[in-house]
Design a protein around this motif. Sequence first.
Motif, PDB file in Angstrom:
ATOM      1  N   CYS A  45       0.826  -1.210   0.000  1.00 30.43           N
ATOM      2  CA  CYS A  45       0.000   0.000   0.000  1.00 30.43           C
ATOM      3  C   CYS A  45       0.861   1.261   0.000  1.00 30.43           C
ATOM      4  N   ILE A  46       0.446   2.249  -0.803  1.00 27.72           N
ATOM      5  CA  ILE A  46       1.198   3.507  -0.846  1.00 27.72           C
ATOM      6  C   ILE A  46       0.431   4.630  -0.136  1.00 27.72           C
ATOM      7  N   CYS A  48      -2.378   6.149  -0.671  1.00 26.20           N
ATOM      8  CA  CYS A  48      -2.847   7.245  -1.515  1.00 26.20           C
ATOM      9  C   CYS A  48      -4.278   7.648  -1.132  1.00 26.20           C
ATOM     10  N   MET A  50      -7.070   6.510  -2.312  1.00 27.11           N
ATOM     11  CA  MET A  50      -8.063   6.384  -3.380  1.00 27.11           C
ATOM     12  C   MET A  50      -9.221   5.475  -2.955  1.00 27.11           C
ATOM     13  N   TRP A  69      -4.117   1.504   7.556  1.00 23.91           N
ATOM     14  CA  TRP A  69      -5.254   1.305   6.653  1.00 23.91           C
ATOM     15  C   TRP A  69      -6.300   0.569   7.478  1.00 23.91           C
ATOM     16  N   CYS A  86      -7.629   1.014  -6.808  1.00 22.41           N
ATOM     17  CA  CYS A  86      -6.299   1.034  -6.180  1.00 22.41           C
ATOM     18  C   CYS A  86      -5.202   1.129  -7.251  1.00 22.41           C
ATOM     19  N   PRO A  87      -4.361   2.185  -7.177  1.00 19.71           N
ATOM     20  CA  PRO A  87      -3.353   2.370  -8.229  1.00 19.71           C
ATOM     21  C   PRO A  87      -2.296   1.262  -8.240  1.00 19.71           C
ATOM     22  N   VAL A  88      -2.017   0.670  -7.079  1.00 23.12           N
ATOM     23  CA  VAL A  88      -1.036  -0.421  -7.047  1.00 23.12           C
ATOM     24  C   VAL A  88      -1.604  -1.623  -7.819  1.00 23.12           C
ATOM     25  N   LEU A  97      -4.894  -4.512  -2.903  1.00 20.07           N
ATOM     26  CA  LEU A  97      -6.219  -4.888  -2.419  1.00 20.07           C
ATOM     27  C   LEU A  97      -6.722  -6.052  -3.258  1.00 20.07           C
TER      28      LEU A  97
HETATM   29  S1  SF4 Z   1      -5.934   2.629  -3.006  1.00 22.21           S
HETATM   30 FE1  SF4 Z   1      -4.519   0.940  -2.672  1.00 22.21          FE
HETATM   31  S2  SF4 Z   1      -2.546   1.921  -2.409  1.00 22.21           S
HETATM   32 FE2  SF4 Z   1      -4.087   3.537  -2.174  1.00 22.21          FE
HETATM   33  S3  SF4 Z   1      -4.453   3.586   0.029  1.00 22.21           S
HETATM   34 FE3  SF4 Z   1      -5.975   2.200  -0.830  1.00 22.21          FE
HETATM   35  S4  SF4 Z   1      -5.025   0.198  -0.628  1.00 22.21           S
HETATM   36 FE4  SF4 Z   1      -3.387   1.676  -0.359  1.00 22.21          FE
END
Ligand code: SF4
Lengths: 128, 124, 359
Positions: A45-46, A48, A50, A69, A86-88, A97
Amino acid sequence: MSLFPMTGTILKSLFRKPATRAYPFVKRPHIAKTRGSIEIKIDACIYCGMCARKCPTTAITVDRATRTWSIDRLRCITCNGCVDVCPVNKKAPGSCLAMRESYTTPTGTRETEHHQGPEKAPAAAPKA
Amino acid sequence: MIEAQPTTNITPDTLVPETQKMKANGYRLVQMCASRLPEGLEVNYTFDKDCAFANLRILIAAESPSLPSVSGVYWAALLYENEMHDLYGIQFPGLVLDFKGNFYKVAKKHAFNEAASCTAPAKS
Amino acid sequence: MANRTIIPFGPQHPVLPEPIHLDLVVEDERVIEAIPSIGFIHRGLEKLVEKKDFIDFTYVAERICGICSFIHGQTYCQGIEEIMQLQVPDRAKALRTIWGEMSRLHSHLLWLGLMADAFGFESLFMHCWRLRETLLDEIEATTGGRVIFGSCKVGGTRRDVTDAKLAEIVRILDGMEQEIRDITGVFMSDSTVKHRMRGVGIITKEEAQALGAVGPTLRASGVAQDMRTLGYAFFNKINFKTITRTEGDCQARCEVRIDELFASIDIIRQVVAQMPGGAVDVEVKGNPNGEFFSRVEQPRGEVVYYIKANGTKNLQRFRARTPTFANLAPLVKMLQGCDLADVPVMALTIDPCISCTER
Ligand code: SF4
Ligand code: SF4
């Protein structure tokens, strides 16, 4: 027209194995693709945020400062929206995720589940 | 395009005669609904005949709104009119069966008629 | 003149697990008048459009009902797409059609079960639901949910289904068809079943039209009206007949639903046979501006969504008129002059879904 049109079905059922399962002993296998519950690989997780912004029920909270989180499982409607944004995940599906096939265990109390990310707390152990 | 949806604007005085015309032409009442717009309350009367769509539209003031009841023409209209009465506070003189505000058990009377409903994105 | 008594029916009633209350004015055993009251669980979902943006509102629309959830989502998305002039890919339309018909199948099987339960035919009820279970498993395997499919989105569908899986669904439906025929044969020909439904709760063609009945309730009275003939989604490429009966009684409404089961299986077969390839969604840019009355045929009848947008991301007005709301007036009409013992059967034949009626 037979006198009792149900006879055929009844006879068939008599020789068929039960349609139901003996539940506590035989569990229903999970069906692939089932939207069961949200799973996070916190290391990826970064923070972000989102997912928290996109969540229609505001079940997720992301704190970038403390690198946590959190999810309120009872709010989550398993819509899969967070997994989609989720951008990752966009780079490698399911790397941050993911939607598990298993449901959460029933509960009587509302609890927020916190996931503490690494670095500031290198232990990386999710204290559920 | 799925279907053409012609809409006719009418006034409260012509509402009942127009509805009677619809009924005489064999139209079925599809739905009635009100919407709160900045300029007032817009009430739609939707009809259908063999999948052909027709709509009558009326614009009335949002403060102490009132419309003649069409439940004498289409009996089923009483459900929609009671609904609109409970959610928007529109009065329907001549309603064949008036639930007197007890059709929907809502915590807040006429909540849908609040002006806030038309100022789009909520600031909070 | 006999004494008049008022018998309250519902909102908690063993045969009708739906929050509708009827005040039945009875003289001896005969119902003279029925006054419905609903609104016990009004949720104000229509007002929620002010808080959710129009894309996220699909989640809310789907949750209006727990049985035709998918078609609610589809109706909403079609309305928005029509306003925004989006060209939805054919494959998405085909998938929507398949899921929609699967909803119809499972809803009608559920209803047949409840009907059997209403006149006390417990084993028939179990068999209907056993068949429904097979279908629900397939729905779960393709969409991820048994009740809330969560598969429709503005601009297409959120998931694709492989062609192999589609072929498997057709195979399963082929196998189910005979079983459904066996079970529904009981409704069609069993004398005890007929005794409860034939000639009970008659609505004439004129009454059905004047009272604004929709769906099977309307078609059982001889009016051939089915919103699918508008040709939304994939229905313009499908060959199907509108099923009607002329008797207008409970048995006719039951038979319409039974025939629709087979029609739905056939529609799914046809869609899978001409399944187009390609993408399942298009990108959505900008905000909707305009209005549309989105009309779709649900298992219970025609649903109407009125969507009015003003170019912002929140809709100005969202209004859902569910089929049960339209069928309440025919129900009240039906109940006038019937026997008290027939009330549950009649109330069930309009397939009431009060929760979605109240949004
Ligand atoms: S969208 Fe993904 S990377 Fe961004 S906070 Fe949520 S889990 Fe973390
Ligand atoms: S699945 Fe949907 S409801 Fe659940 S946390 Fe993700 S976005 Fe929120």
